[in-house]
Write an enzyme that holds these catalytic residues in place. Structure first.
Site, PDB file in Angstrom:
ATOM      1  CG  HIS A   1     -74.917 -13.384  21.337  1.00  0.00           C
ATOM      2  ND1 HIS A   1     -75.729 -12.598  22.129  1.00  0.00           N
ATOM      3  CD2 HIS A   1     -74.560 -14.454  22.113  1.00  0.00           C
ATOM      4  CE1 HIS A   1     -75.862 -13.157  23.310  1.00  0.00           C
ATOM      5  NE2 HIS A   1     -75.155 -14.284  23.343  1.00  0.00           N
TER       6      HIS A   1
ATOM      7  CG  ASP B   1     -78.567 -16.704  22.970  1.00  0.00           C
ATOM      8  OD1 ASP B   1     -79.562 -17.395  22.699  1.00  0.00           O
ATOM      9  OD2 ASP B   1     -77.980 -16.751  24.062  1.00  0.00           O
TER      10      ASP B   1
ATOM     11  CG  ASP C   1     -77.372 -20.080  28.071  1.00  0.00           C
ATOM     12  OD1 ASP C   1     -76.275 -19.825  27.564  1.00  0.00           O
ATOM     13  OD2 ASP C   1     -78.396 -19.401  27.842  1.00  0.00           O
ATOM     14  CG  HIS C   2     -77.032 -21.752  24.018  1.00  0.00           C
ATOM     15  ND1 HIS C   2     -78.116 -21.657  23.167  1.00  0.00           N
ATOM     16  CD2 HIS C   2     -77.070 -20.630  24.796  1.00  0.00           C
ATOM     17  CE1 HIS C   2     -78.774 -20.541  23.416  1.00  0.00           C
ATOM     18  NE2 HIS C   2     -78.157 -19.901  24.408  1.00  0.00           N
TER      19      HIS C   2
ATOM     20  CG  HIS D   1     -74.051 -18.942  21.298  1.00  0.00           C
ATOM     21  ND1 HIS D   1     -75.363 -19.351  21.176  1.00  0.00           N
ATOM     22  CD2 HIS D   1     -73.997 -18.257  22.476  1.00  0.00           C
ATOM     23  CE1 HIS D   1     -76.056 -18.929  22.214  1.00  0.00           C
ATOM     24  NE2 HIS D   1     -75.249 -18.269  23.030  1.00  0.00           N
TER      25      HIS D   1
ATOM     26  CG  HIS E   1     -82.383 -17.585  25.118  1.00  0.00           C
ATOM     27  ND1 HIS E   1     -81.985 -16.361  25.601  1.00  0.00           N
ATOM     28  CD2 HIS E   1     -81.338 -18.422  25.350  1.00  0.00           C
ATOM     29  CE1 HIS E   1     -80.755 -16.453  26.097  1.00  0.00           C
ATOM     30  NE2 HIS E   1     -80.345 -17.703  25.960  1.00  0.00           N
TER      31      HIS E   1
END
Length: 317
Positions: free
Chosen positions: A140, A211, A67-68, A63, A269
């Site tokens: 999410h 996530d 942070d990804h 996604h 995570h």
């Protein structure tokens, strides 16, 4: 196949954990590496490993949260600077193409290889003779995908003694038999592959989830998997907070793995609020639900042992 965790933290880097990234090392299966998510400073993490960016064949983004993906432009540039000239397949949400092209254009980064963008939708998004990848939409705060990577059954193992007893000569006929074909000998006899081979062994199944809060699609993608990598941003006592932010708890992840009858669960995570001294209790609670469970740390690496059909830790914390 090996799984190497390059980043296991949530939200932002901490002293203990970098942001999300996982390398699926498929050296034996296809001479390549597949990367799942690419958080900030991933190329710095790679410097501490044997990974060569030019060997990265595919990158799958779950996604579009920073942070990804914040490490992606730098990694793409480094792959070019370090001699990468083979095409790179990039899978992710539809916004991923715009993000990558805009950052490369504004930074005037020239790549020596083409990027093939693949907008992820639910269902099989990749398949060849050796592997399939299925994507599923999770739950999410923004669209997020999980990936189920399945290796197709391995080629049958040839029994040379049986082949020689049946009069099969050395050469191309043996290769055909190993590939599952029936061959005709010079005397007119037919020899079937099943006459001279052991049954094909099933390949591995690895599920890597982005996530998500607890959802049925996570269970679907994890069904009978040899390994499930599941986020666990919160502990069992902060279930409401996890739902408010669209995340999972340690117990959510363990429940998914248990209901899906997956063999091994590794959670990543992990929130920076949980320090190393908290992990013993977290593991204890998680293993009450799914016994074969672990908490990932940066640079943990696990190897797939085919004969035992188990993931075994080979390096790390």
């Amino acid at each position: 196949m090996q799984v190497l965790f390059l980043g296991t933290g949530a939200g932002m880097p901490s002293k203990q954990r970098n942001t999300s990234a996982l390398a699926l090392k498929l050296h034996e299966e296809r001479g390549a590496i597949w990367l799942f998510d690419c958080g900030e400073a991933v190329q710095h993490q790679i410097l501490e490993t044997t990974i060569k960016p030019r060997k990265i064949e595919k990158i799958f983004i779950t996604h579009m949260h920073g942070d990804h993906i914040f490490g992606l432009p730098g990694l793409l540039g480094s792959r070019s600077f370090q001699g990468g000239d083979e095409p790179l397949d990039l899978y992710g949400p539809k916004e991923l193409k715009e993000y990558v092209e805009t950052t490369l254009r504004l930074s005037r980064t020239h790549l020596t290889y083409p990027i093939r963008f693949h907008e992820v939708i639910e269902g099989v998004i990749f398949e060849d003779k050796t592997m399939t990848v299925e994507a599923g939409l999770l739950e999410h705060v923004i669209p997020t995908y999980g990936y189920r990577i399945k290796q197709k059954p391995l080629l049958p193992k040839l029994d040379m003694n049986k082949a020689m007893q049946l009069g099969v000569p050395k050469g191309p006929l043996l290769a055909k038999l190993k590939a599952g074909e029936t061959v005709e000998l010079e005397d007119g006899r037919n020899v079937k592959s099943s006459d001279v081979t052991e049954p094909a062994e099933p390949g591995f199944t690895v599920t890597i989830l982005g996530d998500t809060q607890y959802c049925s699609k996570s269970e679907h993608l994890s069904k009978d998997a040899d390994l499930v990598v599941h986020e666990a941003t919160f502990d069992g006592e902060t279930e409401k907070l996890a739902k408010d932010y669209g995340h999972s708890t340690i117990l959510d992840a363990a429940t998914v793995a248990s209901r899906a009858q997956a063999q091994k669960l590794i959670v990543n995570h992990v929130s920076a609020r949980f320090m190393p001294e908290h992990e013993k209790e977290l593991l204890k609670n998680m293993r009450k639900v799914h016994e074969d469970s672990e908490i990932a740390h940066d640079f943990d690496e696990f190897d797939w042992v085919k004969k035992d059909r188990k993931m075994v830790k080979i390096t790390g914390h």
